[in-house]
Design a protein around this motif. Structure first.
Motif, PDB file in Angstrom:
ATOM      1  N   GLN A 273      13.929  28.699  13.856  1.00 12.60           N
ATOM      2  CA  GLN A 273      13.075  29.546  14.600  1.00 12.60           C
ATOM      3  C   GLN A 273      14.135  30.970  15.074  1.00 12.60           C
ATOM      4  O   GLN A 273      15.286  30.788  14.913  1.00 12.60           O
TER       5      GLN A 273
ATOM      6  N   GLY B 255       3.894  27.940  19.695  1.00 13.64           N
ATOM      7  CA  GLY B 255       4.874  27.103  19.225  1.00 13.64           C
ATOM      8  C   GLY B 255       4.944  25.634  20.148  1.00 13.64           C
ATOM      9  O   GLY B 255       5.746  25.039  19.116  1.00 13.64           O
TER      10      GLY B 255
ATOM     11  N   ALA C  13      10.497  30.902  20.783  1.00 10.67           N
ATOM     12  CA  ALA C  13      11.025  30.006  19.809  1.00 10.67           C
ATOM     13  C   ALA C  13      11.549  28.714  20.074  1.00 10.67           C
ATOM     14  O   ALA C  13      11.376  27.865  19.155  1.00 10.67           O
TER      15      ALA C  13
ATOM     16  N   PRO D 145      13.151  23.724  17.787  1.00  6.55           N
ATOM     17  CA  PRO D 145      13.948  24.298  16.594  1.00  6.55           C
ATOM     18  C   PRO D 145      15.268  23.478  16.345  1.00  6.55           C
ATOM     19  O   PRO D 145      15.930  23.252  17.521  1.00  6.55           O
TER      20      PRO D 145
END
Length: 230
Positions: A65, A88, A134, A139
Motif C-alpha cells: 500500500q 481498504g 493504507a 499491507p
C-alpha cells in the motif's frame, strides 16, 4: 520485498535503470535523492502502479500500500473520512464501524472524524487519514512517498513521530521516500541513494550518513546542516 533489476521507461526516457534493492521485513528503508532521481517512480512500480521490467518478489500482489505526497489529491473530497478508510477494510460489514474507529485511533484521530469530509480537516489530519486508509488493507509493505513535504513545517514532525510509533507498534515493513537525509535518518534503519535513475549506494543508515562512499551522497549531506557527518 526484493526488487531485482527494475527498469522503468517512458518512451525513450529511462526513469529507473536496472535497480536492485531489498526492503527487509520489519524494517524501514529510506530511498533518497533529488527531484527527478527516479525514487518516486520506483515506489510506484513497487506498488504496482507503473509498468516495469525486472522482478519484485517476497510480497504477494495487492499487499503493498502506498501513501502519497499530497493528501488533498489522494482523498476523494465527496467521500466521508469513514468511507475513505472503509475502502481498504477487510472485515465483515457488521464490524466495519468498529474497525474504522480503531484505525483512526491508530493514527491519533478521534472516531468522530469518520463522519467528516477532507475539507473539514487540516493537512496533517488528512495525511493521517491517508495512512489509516493504507493500513486498513493490512499491507505487508507500506510505501510512504514524500508524505510530509506538502505539510506545514509545524506538523511534519508529528507525522514522522506517528510513523515511528506505528513501526514500533505494528512491526511495519516500510519503504520511505524522501529528498531529506536528516528525515530518513530519523525514520529509517537503512538508506538507498538514487540519482538519474541509478542506485548509487545503500546500507545501514548510520553508515551511509557518517561515511558516505559517493560524492553525490556527500552533497546531499552537505545540504542538511543539522545532520552531522564525518
Amino acid at each position: 520485498m526484493k526488487i531485482s533489476n527494475l527498469t522503468v521507461r517512458f518512451g525513450s526516457f529511462t526513469a529507473v535503470n536496472d535497480v536492485s534493492l531489498e526492503v527487509a521485513g520489519g524494517r524501514a528503508t529510506g530511498l533518497v535523492g533529488e527531484s527527478g532521481s527516479g525514487k518516486s517512480t520506483l515506489a510506484r512500480a513497487a506498488a504496482g502502479l507503473t509498468p516495469y521490467r525486472g522482478t519484485i518478489s517476497g510480497v504477494p500482489r495487492g499487499r503493498v500500500q502506498m501513501v502519497f505526497q499530497d493528501p488533498s489529491s489522494s482523498l476523494n473530497p465527496r467521500m466521508s473520512i469513514g468511507d475513505a478508510v472503509a475502502e481498504g477494510v477487510r472485515v465483515p460489514r457488521a464490524e466495519r464501524a468498529r474497525e474504522i474507529a480503531r484505525l483512526l485511533e491508530l493514527v491519533s484521530l478521534p472516531a468522530s472524524c469518520a463522519g467528516r469530509y477532507p475539507r473539514e480537516l487540516s493537512g496533517g489530519q488528512r495525511q493521517r487519514v491517508a495512512i489509516a486508509r493504507a493500513l486498513a488493507a493490512r499491507p505487508e509493505v507500506l510505501i510512504a512517498d514524500e508524505i510530509t513535504s506538502a505539510l506545514d513545517v509545524s506538523v511534519q514532525g508529528s507525522v514522522l513521530n506517528l510513523l515511528r510509533d506505528l513501526r514500533a507498534e505494528l512491526g511495519l515493513t516500510m519503504l520511505f521516500i524522501s529528498h531529506n537525509l536528516a528525515v530518513v535518518r530519523y525514520v529509517c534503519d537503512a538508506v538507498a541513494v538514487m540519482r538519474h535513475g541509478h542506485l548509487l549506494e545503500h546500507g545501514p543508515v548510520d553508515e551511509v550518513t557518517t561515511a558516505p562512499q559517493h560524492a553525490y551522497t556527500r552533497a546531499l549531506l552537505d545540504a542538511v546542516p543539522r545532520l552531522t557527518h564525518s
